[in-house]
Design a protein around this motif. Sequence first.
Motif, PDB file in Angstrom:
ATOM      1  N   GLU C 306       0.839  -1.209   0.000  1.00 23.57           N
ATOM      2  CA  GLU C 306       0.000   0.000   0.000  1.00 23.57           C
ATOM      3  C   GLU C 306       0.869   1.252   0.000  1.00 23.57           C
ATOM      4  O   GLU C 306       0.613   2.201  -0.733  1.00 23.57           O
ATOM      5  CB  GLU C 306      -0.927   0.034   1.225  1.00 23.57           C
ATOM      6  N   ARG C 310       1.064   4.152  -2.834  1.00 26.31           N
ATOM      7  CA  ARG C 310       0.808   5.553  -2.520  1.00 26.31           C
ATOM      8  C   ARG C 310       1.992   6.430  -2.938  1.00 26.31           C
ATOM      9  O   ARG C 310       1.827   7.465  -3.563  1.00 26.31           O
ATOM     10  CB  ARG C 310       0.537   5.709  -1.020  1.00 26.31           C
ATOM     11  N   GLN C 314       1.742   7.091  -6.728  1.00 28.29           N
ATOM     12  CA  GLN C 314       0.796   8.159  -6.403  1.00 28.29           C
ATOM     13  C   GLN C 314      -0.640   7.658  -6.619  1.00 28.29           C
ATOM     14  O   GLN C 314      -1.455   8.341  -7.229  1.00 28.29           O
ATOM     15  CB  GLN C 314       1.043   9.382  -7.283  1.00 28.29           C
ATOM     16  N   ASN C 315      -0.900   6.455  -6.179  1.00 26.23           N
ATOM     17  CA  ASN C 315      -2.222   5.830  -6.270  1.00 26.23           C
ATOM     18  C   ASN C 315      -2.711   5.592  -7.696  1.00 26.23           C
ATOM     19  O   ASN C 315      -3.910   5.492  -7.928  1.00 26.23           O
ATOM     20  CB  ASN C 315      -3.268   6.663  -5.515  1.00 26.23           C
ATOM     21  N   THR C 316      -1.813   5.524  -8.658  1.00 27.23           N
ATOM     22  CA  THR C 316      -2.263   5.223 -10.018  1.00 27.23           C
ATOM     23  C   THR C 316      -1.971   3.759 -10.354  1.00 27.23           C
ATOM     24  O   THR C 316      -1.542   3.447 -11.447  1.00 27.23           O
ATOM     25  CB  THR C 316      -1.575   6.117 -11.053  1.00 27.23           C
ATOM     26  N   THR C 318      -3.026  -0.631  -9.003  1.00 24.56           N
ATOM     27  CA  THR C 318      -3.738  -1.482  -8.062  1.00 24.56           C
ATOM     28  C   THR C 318      -2.773  -2.488  -7.477  1.00 24.56           C
ATOM     29  O   THR C 318      -1.782  -2.861  -8.114  1.00 24.56           O
ATOM     30  CB  THR C 318      -4.888  -2.252  -8.746  1.00 24.56           C
TER      31      THR C 318
END
Lengths: 325, 295, 543
Positions: C306, C310, C314-316, C318
Amino acid sequence: MIKIIIRQIGLLFLSLFTLSILTFGFTQTFPDNMLFNFPQLIGSEINLFEKYLDYLYNVLTGNWGTSRINGNSVLNEFLNHIPATIELSLMALVLALGIGLPLGILAAENKNKWQDKIILSTTLIGYSMPIFWWGMLLVLLFSLTLGLTPVASRIGFEYDIIPVTGFMLIDTLLSKQPYSIEAFYNAVQHLILPTIVLATIPLAIFTRVTRSAMIEVLSSDYIRTAKAKGLPYTRIIWLHGLRNAMIPIVTVVGLQISVLITGTLITETIFSWPGIGKWLLEAVHRRDLVTIHGGLLAIAVIVILTNITVEVMTYFLNPRIRYKK
Amino acid sequence: MISRPQFYQQSEIPSSIARWTKKFLANKLTTAAAILLLLIVLVAIFAPWIAPYDPAFQFADQKIPPLWSSDGMKQYLLGTDDLGRDLFSRLVHGARLSLKLAFIVVFLASTIGMLLGCITALSNTWIDQIILRIMDLILALPSLLLAIVIVALIGPGLPNAIYAVAIVLVPHFVLLTRNAIKQELSKEYITAMLLDGAGRVKLFTHSILPNIAPTLVVQLTLAFSTAILEIAALGFLGLGAQAPNPEWGTILSESYAYITIAPWMVTLPGLAIFFTLLSINLVGDGMRDAMDLDN
Amino acid sequence: MGGCSYQDASKVKQNVLVYCSEGSPETFNPQLSTSGTTFDASSRTIYNRLVEFTPGSTLLKPALATSWEVSKNGKEYIFNLRKGVKFHRNEWFSPSRDFNADDVIFSFQRQWLKTHPYHDVSKLSYGYFESMGLRGLITKIEKIDEYRVKFTLERSESPFLATIAMDFASILSAEYATTLLEKKMPESIDTHPIGTGPYQLTRYQPDAFIRYQAHPNYWQGEQKLKEIVFAITPSASLRFARMVAGECDVMANPLPVHINVAKQQENMQVLSEPGLNVSYLALNTQKPPFDQAIVRQAINHAINKESIIRTVYQNTATKAKGPIPPNMWAYNNSFPGYEFDPDKARELLEIAGFENGFSMNIWTMSAQRAYNPNAKKMAELIQQDLKQVGINVSISTFEFGTFLYKTQHGEHHSSLMGWISDNGDPDNFFSPLLSCAATLSGTNAAFWCNPRFNQLLQQARSITDIEERKKFYQKAQIIYQQSAPWVPIAHATQHIIINPRVKNFKIIPAGGIYFGDVYLAKNETEKENTDIDRIEKSGDKHD
């Protein structure tokens, strides 16, 4: 006179010999799987001396091996990349001299006055500038924020310029494309930031050398005599003064080739400038030892030749030596 | 100590060090530079106590701008980087690292250089000619290029970068020592000492070393500044200190990606290098002026 | 930061598309490479294949073969070839004939037959041909007539058509090869390519640029866009800076942080699509202590994915549980994966006898890839995580080419790798990355060879029914899970930043770039963004 030239030639050969020993030693560290790229005699029955002669023969006949990455001849690669570096270095040299000489003279004329102090501290700022950071700052300000200059490379990619001389400023003008003048201006724009970055440290050095050389000259008897004779001041400074201050300046300019090459390694990386500096660094990152060897050899020869030329030039510039029989 | 009453009017000749110090301090700029340099050295020495956080610790707050910006947070003086590491702590530890590395480099280079210098000056065989030729060659070549080639040969990383930069600096010390010794040896008082039966070691420690000390000190300062710059340059090019080491050049090259988004990540480490170099160069300049070594 | 540019609104710029690419191609022959950078520069611009993927999807469509027949036992494929397909020309070669069966046979035999005069012309190996198992699969390639070729296979193989739609199966010119042999310069076939594709190579300066011109006799019609330049810019920051300054029209592999900025810029448009890729930490199962499954499981538990998603993505992206992304039909939904649990990791390490930890290295590449925007950063985060469970990590970073070359020799403990699907078939993840054959060709960086797993892969390959194949792959994923040869990390979303003047551009879910049918809008930017226009005009005056 002839004695001096013979002595210089002797020194030249001695330096080249030492260099060849060092680079030969370098090639001896190549792992065996590089023999494909760099031809060498191998085998236990062949002694080091024979290997050295073979190496010397290869290097002198232009057989510098091939790049491990793309299989191209290293000598050709070097010759393809050097014009970009020469173009950039020449511009930087012109800029550094064009500003450094007048600044140095100005400082010398006003020795210990405020002008001198400002110029001296500015040179120290330039001299202390880590140019990789300086380059980034300039790009941030002029290219990204103000949009005045391009970010990187030698020319906009929309211009298809066929390399003839390898010098972009000349090639754009030689180009038969309808946009050749436009391309020329574009190439000039691309030169601005890298030139400033590369010129910064030599500029600081030239200013200081000119200053101290001029101070010495200006305090000498013949300048005082000239002043007493009532010659115009600018004439004294620029003709008699500068001419005599030229000897140390030329020596230092000659030595700057080392500083310039160091600078190109970094400047070319920041501006994605396709010269030998970037070429060599890519080779280092890829551990392409054959290319590194070729680059080192070529640069060392250039540096040695320049130093010898400068040495000879100072003899010619110095009347005391010139007229000595 | 009770002050000695002065019966005779004496004009005491101040020691040369006192003279130099006085002259050095007369220049305000160099004095300021010396104070700045002292501060940087103190920061480097006491880095673990000055830095508020572990330089490698990753906070959840990423890319926080410095305190003076409107989005700054008071717990991060100079903001944080892309991994949420406190930039102030990284720069402080970077000072420690950079200065330590430069010190090791200069120590190695000067020791080896002076040793070789003595050998070449005091012995007159073909060996010293070879050493001299090699030194001349190294001196002529661009120093960063040479360091890069050495790193390419022995592999990137911190220890190797140190060796590379040290090797490049050695010739300066060899030639300096050699020329100074040659010059001193031709002087008559040396001949006198030799006739008195002084040994070579005694000759070196008693007469030659004190005479080359001023030049040597200036040379050491210059070497120190070169070492810092070159280690940072190698770090910037990805050949020196490897991430996550808080080395200034390495931080700078890592931060380039954020130049448009988090400009402080680029400007601050650069300023650190710049001010360190500037203060060393100013101090070196000041010392040279004070000792009248301008040549 | 302004969206303005130093660029004049030059007429020249209206005809040239500049693509800021991430690196120099290793070669211009896609047979010899496994890198997407090389494919972008060769197979996707210069060459065609017998069958090809519809742009933007994994569906197959006829290309140089107009149709094909498969025998009942699935072992024989007969391809009917397209007529009137013209090759490119260059300074040494002008084609005297159209594309025919000889070209197909040459292109495959060069890779297949070790005695072929062109087999050893280049030092590079035929990575995909070997790892896709075609050497053992093909038993015969025959020319039936000028426009018909027959492939005979050892066994029925369901992904065969998808395989020969892959980049490495591009068709080269046999006539050009003969010409070069006569001129005694056969190696030029890989450096000065001749193909049938939409663009032909005009000039290449390594580490600087590649120039292409539209192929005037392209069999699908000449492209509207006449010139493409690949501006080779390895640094992502520099690529983005060039995008900001308007020097690039299309930017390869933007960093996640750039996406957010680009969305707010008027002269940039962000295209996104879930990618068919995976990034993973391959644990070298040949090197102790990673020869023990329990140690590998411990490492799986120790890494906080996770936090990586992040920070690095940068949360792009899965989170990855296994080797294939969830948008593939073979994905095992019941798959538990390894949760982040440092205590569990310490426990497992203790069982394995490493209660005091150990030291290991992680190899990374300096280049940024579509599946991993910053491998160095990822390594630093993993270093932190593993430190928590007592494992000391040293990180070594290499340039991409060197990185691939060195990992093939297996001297690493672990290495941050990634994979992008080539043909959308699940076999294309399992076989090249985890099969026993791939330990020899070097693409299996974990050097993991599990006989049971391998057998399941082969069984799945031999049938065409998707539901049946799915069962085999789900079993295989369970074996993978128990043995844990990797730490799967993330499936990255594909992003491309383009200038709004670039029209009809499609993202390939498998990654990479394709410029077929792309064109530039004339003066479009002026209409859309009057602001930029004004600034550009005022910039004109400064020039």
